[in-house]
Design a protein around this motif. Structure first.
Motif, PDB file in Angstrom:
ATOM      1  N   ARG A   4      14.171  42.124  23.651  1.00 30.01           N
ATOM      2  CA  ARG A   4      14.064  43.579  23.550  1.00 30.01           C
ATOM      3  C   ARG A   4      14.459  44.039  22.142  1.00 30.01           C
ATOM      4  NH1 ARG A   4      14.498  47.290  27.694  1.00 30.01           N
ATOM      5  NH2 ARG A   4      15.660  45.842  29.038  1.00 30.01           N
ATOM      6  N   LYS A   5      15.480  43.367  21.555  1.00 30.61           N
ATOM      7  CA  LYS A   5      15.912  43.720  20.206  1.00 30.61           C
ATOM      8  C   LYS A   5      14.910  43.227  19.164  1.00 30.61           C
ATOM      9  CE  LYS A   5      20.842  43.540  21.384  1.00 30.61           C
ATOM     10  NZ  LYS A   5      22.127  42.853  21.117  1.00 30.61           N
ATOM     11  N   GLU A   6      14.489  41.973  19.310  1.00 31.56           N
ATOM     12  CA  GLU A   6      13.544  41.417  18.335  1.00 31.56           C
ATOM     13  C   GLU A   6      12.961  40.123  18.891  1.00 31.56           C
ATOM     14  OE1 GLU A   6      13.280  40.365  13.573  1.00 31.56           O
ATOM     15  OE2 GLU A   6      15.232  40.383  14.571  1.00 31.56           O
ATOM     16  N   GLN A   7      11.648  40.006  18.859  1.00 29.85           N
ATOM     17  CA  GLN A   7      10.974  38.789  19.278  1.00 29.85           C
ATOM     18  C   GLN A   7      10.579  38.014  18.029  1.00 29.85           C
ATOM     19  OE1 GLN A   7       7.565  39.276  21.870  1.00 29.85           O
ATOM     20  NE2 GLN A   7       6.936  37.128  21.607  1.00 29.85           N
ATOM     21  N   LEU A   8      11.332  36.973  17.736  1.00 31.73           N
ATOM     22  CA  LEU A   8      11.120  36.235  16.499  1.00 31.73           C
ATOM     23  C   LEU A   8       9.909  35.311  16.570  1.00 31.73           C
ATOM     24  CD1 LEU A   8      14.816  35.280  15.676  1.00 31.73           C
ATOM     25  CD2 LEU A   8      13.454  37.138  14.708  1.00 31.73           C
ATOM     26  N   GLN A   9       9.599  34.808  17.742  1.00 33.05           N
ATOM     27  CA  GLN A   9       8.496  33.867  17.876  1.00 33.05           C
ATOM     28  C   GLN A   9       7.515  34.358  18.930  1.00 33.05           C
ATOM     29  OE1 GLN A   9       9.665  29.921  18.962  1.00 33.05           O
ATOM     30  NE2 GLN A   9       7.701  29.007  18.449  1.00 33.05           N
ATOM     31  N   PRO A  10       6.270  34.599  18.559  1.00 38.94           N
ATOM     32  CA  PRO A  10       5.288  35.079  19.537  1.00 38.94           C
ATOM     33  C   PRO A  10       4.822  33.961  20.453  1.00 38.94           C
ATOM     34  CG  PRO A  10       4.235  34.781  17.419  1.00 38.94           C
ATOM     35  CD  PRO A  10       5.687  34.509  17.198  1.00 38.94           C
ATOM     36  N   ALA A  11       4.301  34.351  21.614  1.00 40.36           N
ATOM     37  CA  ALA A  11       3.642  33.392  22.495  1.00 40.36           C
ATOM     38  C   ALA A  11       2.267  33.063  21.911  1.00 40.36           C
ATOM     39  CB  ALA A  11       3.517  33.966  23.898  1.00 40.36           C
ATOM     40  N   VAL A  12       1.638  32.014  22.433  1.00 42.94           N
ATOM     41  CA  VAL A  12       0.323  31.595  21.954  1.00 42.94           C
ATOM     42  C   VAL A  12      -0.651  31.683  23.119  1.00 42.94           C
ATOM     43  CG1 VAL A  12      -1.025  29.740  20.895  1.00 42.94           C
ATOM     44  CG2 VAL A  12       1.388  30.050  20.286  1.00 42.94           C
ATOM     45  N   VAL A  13      -1.809  32.343  22.896  1.00 42.34           N
ATOM     46  CA  VAL A  13      -2.757  32.575  23.986  1.00 42.34           C
ATOM     47  C   VAL A  13      -4.177  32.239  23.544  1.00 42.34           C
ATOM     48  CG1 VAL A  13      -1.322  34.428  24.932  1.00 42.34           C
ATOM     49  CG2 VAL A  13      -3.177  34.985  23.324  1.00 42.34           C
ATOM     50  N   VAL A  14      -5.040  32.043  24.555  1.00 43.35           N
ATOM     51  CA  VAL A  14      -6.487  31.954  24.341  1.00 43.35           C
ATOM     52  C   VAL A  14      -7.127  33.014  25.229  1.00 43.35           C
ATOM     53  CG1 VAL A  14      -6.389  29.490  23.825  1.00 43.35           C
ATOM     54  CG2 VAL A  14      -6.835  30.240  26.169  1.00 43.35           C
ATOM     55  N   ILE A  47      -1.819  32.202  28.634  1.00 42.49           N
ATOM     56  CA  ILE A  47      -0.735  31.730  27.764  1.00 42.49           C
ATOM     57  C   ILE A  47      -0.760  30.205  27.679  1.00 42.49           C
ATOM     58  CG2 ILE A  47       1.763  31.611  27.461  1.00 42.49           C
ATOM     59  CD1 ILE A  47       1.972  34.276  28.913  1.00 42.49           C
ATOM     60  N   ALA A  48      -0.840  29.694  26.460  1.00 45.00           N
ATOM     61  CA  ALA A  48      -0.722  28.251  26.237  1.00 45.00           C
ATOM     62  C   ALA A  48       0.726  27.867  25.951  1.00 45.00           C
ATOM     63  CB  ALA A  48      -1.618  27.822  25.069  1.00 45.00           C
ATOM     64  N   ASN A  49       1.410  28.663  25.167  1.00 45.28           N
ATOM     65  CA  ASN A  49       2.834  28.471  24.861  1.00 45.28           C
ATOM     66  C   ASN A  49       3.555  29.797  24.998  1.00 45.28           C
ATOM     67  OD1 ASN A  49       2.252  26.079  22.233  1.00 45.28           O
ATOM     68  ND2 ASN A  49       2.974  25.690  24.289  1.00 45.28           N
ATOM     69  N   GLY A  50       4.740  29.766  25.577  1.00 42.38           N
ATOM     70  CA  GLY A  50       5.547  30.983  25.635  1.00 42.38           C
ATOM     71  C   GLY A  50       5.748  31.541  27.027  1.00 42.38           C
ATOM     72  N   GLU A  51       5.622  30.713  28.052  1.00 41.81           N
ATOM     73  CA  GLU A  51       5.784  31.235  29.414  1.00 41.81           C
ATOM     74  C   GLU A  51       7.205  31.734  29.656  1.00 41.81           C
ATOM     75  OE1 GLU A  51       5.291  29.850  34.094  1.00 41.81           O
ATOM     76  OE2 GLU A  51       4.345  28.672  32.494  1.00 41.81           O
ATOM     77  N   ARG A  52       8.188  31.101  29.053  1.00 48.20           N
ATOM     78  CA  ARG A  52       9.572  31.557  29.256  1.00 48.20           C
ATOM     79  C   ARG A  52       9.776  32.947  28.640  1.00 48.20           C
ATOM     80  NH1 ARG A  52      14.907  30.510  26.837  1.00 48.20           N
ATOM     81  NH2 ARG A  52      16.450  30.610  28.524  1.00 48.20           N
ATOM     82  N   ARG A  53       9.172  33.188  27.489  1.00 53.76           N
ATOM     83  CA  ARG A  53       9.262  34.517  26.889  1.00 53.76           C
ATOM     84  C   ARG A  53       8.583  35.556  27.782  1.00 53.76           C
ATOM     85  NH1 ARG A  53       7.035  31.996  21.557  1.00 53.76           N
ATOM     86  NH2 ARG A  53       7.349  30.143  22.841  1.00 53.76           N
ATOM     87  N   TYR A  54       7.468  35.170  28.371  1.00 56.95           N
ATOM     88  CA  TYR A  54       6.759  36.065  29.293  1.00 56.95           C
ATOM     89  C   TYR A  54       7.624  36.370  30.514  1.00 56.95           C
ATOM     90  CZ  TYR A  54       3.402  37.341  32.966  1.00 56.95           C
ATOM     91  OH  TYR A  54       2.749  37.958  34.011  1.00 56.95           O
ATOM     92  N   ARG A  55       8.216  35.345  31.105  1.00 55.00           N
ATOM     93  CA  ARG A  55       9.045  35.536  32.309  1.00 55.00           C
ATOM     94  C   ARG A  55      10.261  36.415  32.009  1.00 55.00           C
ATOM     95  NH1 ARG A  55       9.029  31.338  36.560  1.00 55.00           N
ATOM     96  NH2 ARG A  55       7.107  30.110  36.403  1.00 55.00           N
ATOM     97  N   THR A  79       5.443  45.227  26.791  1.00 57.90           N
ATOM     98  CA  THR A  79       4.537  44.402  25.985  1.00 57.90           C
ATOM     99  C   THR A  79       5.275  43.168  25.476  1.00 57.90           C
ATOM    100  OG1 THR A  79       5.094  45.585  23.936  1.00 57.90           O
ATOM    101  CG2 THR A  79       3.220  46.413  25.225  1.00 57.90           C
ATOM    102  N   ILE A  80       4.487  42.244  24.980  1.00 54.01           N
ATOM    103  CA  ILE A  80       5.031  41.039  24.352  1.00 54.01           C
ATOM    104  C   ILE A  80       4.112  40.676  23.194  1.00 54.01           C
ATOM    105  CG2 ILE A  80       3.742  39.507  25.900  1.00 54.01           C
ATOM    106  CD1 ILE A  80       5.997  37.503  25.715  1.00 54.01           C
ATOM    107  N   GLU A  81       4.663  40.137  22.132  1.00 54.72           N
ATOM    108  CA  GLU A  81       3.859  39.743  20.983  1.00 54.72           C
ATOM    109  C   GLU A  81       3.315  38.334  21.206  1.00 54.72           C
ATOM    110  OE1 GLU A  81       6.049  40.165  17.390  1.00 54.72           O
ATOM    111  OE2 GLU A  81       5.918  42.358  17.387  1.00 54.72           O
TER     112      GLU A  81
END
Length: 376
Positions: free
Chosen positions: A59-69, A92-100, A109-111
């Motif tokens: 919520r403060k800052e998302q340093l690494q975005p998820a990767v999607v197709v 989502i290919a990478n970043g499911e934990r960030r999504y959850r 939203t999520i980057e």
């Protein structure tokens, strides 16, 4: 649809060569536009409290975005996934934990980074699903085995997976072997309680024999630790005996005399009258070399001084006592003191510890020992 920002403009250079198709594009997407692939091998995403804490950081800052197709690219690879993907426009290919974590705390939203090139083939997409976790060492051995098993299933065989990674078929088999363990033993591997080397050996047994084999391994380790403790206890130095200042027969009023020799620069001590019967006489050599003692008053043999040719003895130093850091001296000392059968048993114990704790050194030692002697 969300804010689109080219990563190439952020980095000052193009990420890919084909604009509009394979450019890595940064998006800020609503969570309901995203779907998690079922091919993610990761099983442990953390507790709810851990995910909530992670979400607050996002919520403060998302340093690494998820990767999607895109949804369309994903369904070209797996058409049967349409119902599972639903109305989501990205997978989502990478970043499911960030999504959850974002979903748990109610973020809108999520980057993400849109990488359409990752959906060129099933192998490329599945490799992308694994790569982030593998590179960050987030996957435990069972999760890595699940990932390889998924690739074998989706690519049509172990040979295809081996060829994709430039590995042998044996490497693929070794990765998958852990999945032959019972679920209970797989959990022990995931928690690092069961070493992977031991797990692969047990995995070759029938399910009904695996629990007993693990118990045998635990018993062996317990006995090894007990034997090691006993060995350390035997090697510990015995407390040095204290000489009584005066025997009970001499009485507490017996006079005592002390002669001090400070080495080569010795100072003559004042002449003393001859020691009276029953007196105590102590010789101290301050240069570290004990004086040869005279026969005691009761006629018993004196304690011999350490010889210079004794193992570990050095001039101007105290005699060595165990334990200390000279491992070779320790081994020679134990070999001289212990019964042959006991020494052989201790050697087997040490080899077992070396095999379990330092397998690479153990294999090198075994190879060296089995090579023929060419020195003759």
């Amino acid at each position: 649809m969300g804010r689109r920002t080219s990563l190439a403009s952020l980095a000052g250079a193009k990420v890919e060569d084909v604009p509009g198709l394979s450019d890595a594009v940064l998006l800020s997407l609503p969570l309901n536009k995203l779907h998690c692939t079922r091919f993610n091998p990761r099983r442990n995403f953390g507790t709810e409290d851990e995910l909530r804490e992670f979400g607050e950081k996002l919520r403060k800052e998302q340093l690494q975005p998820a990767v999607v197709v895109s949804r369309s690219a994903y369904l070209k690879l797996w058409p049967d996934e349409a119902e599972r993907v639903g109305a989501a426009t990205y997978v989502i290919a990478n970043g499911e934990r960030r999504y959850r974590a974002s979903k748990l705390i109610g973020l809108a939203t999520i980057e993400v980074v849109h990488r359409e090139d990752l959906a060129k083939s099933r192998a490329d997409f599945l490799d992308a699903v694994q790569s982030e976790n593998n590179d960050r060492k987030d996957l435990d051995p069972i999760e890595r085995a699940i990932a390889i098993e998924t690739m074998v299933t989706e690519l049509g065989g172990a040979e295809q997976v081996a060829a994709y990674y430039g590995k042998t078929g044996g490497w693929v088999s070794q990765q998958r072997k852990l999945l032959k363990l019972t679920p209970q033993l797989q959990d022990l591997v995931s928690s690092t309680e069961m070493p992977v080397r031991v797990a692969r050996d047990i995995a070759g047994l029938p399910h009904q024999a695996q629990a007993a084999a693990w118990q045998d391994e635990l018993d062996r380790r317990r006995l090894a630790k007990k034997a090691a403790a006993q060995l350390r206890a035997k090697a510990a130095p015995a407390p040095a005996p204290r000489r009584a200042r005066a025997s009970s027969q001499q009485g507490s009023d017996a006079p005592s005399f002390t002669a001090v020799s400070p080495g080569s620069a010795a100072t003559a001590a004042p002449e003393s009258p001859a020691a009276a019967p029953g007196s105590v006489f102590t010789a101290v050599n301050t240069d570290g070399e004990p004086e040869a003692s005279s026969p005691s008053a009761d006629g018993s043999s004196p304690v011999p001084s350490p010889r210079h040719d004794q193992p570990g003895h050095e001039p101007n130093s105290q005699p060595r006592q165990l334990p200390y850091d000279d491992a070779f001296y320790v081994v020679n000392h134990l070999h001289a003191k212990m019964d042959t059968a006991v020494f052989a048993s201790s050697a087997r114990l040490l080899l077992g510890i070396l095999r379990d704790e330092h397998p690479d050194e153990y294999r090198a030692l075994m190879q060296e020992m089995t090579q023929p002697d060419r020195s003759a």
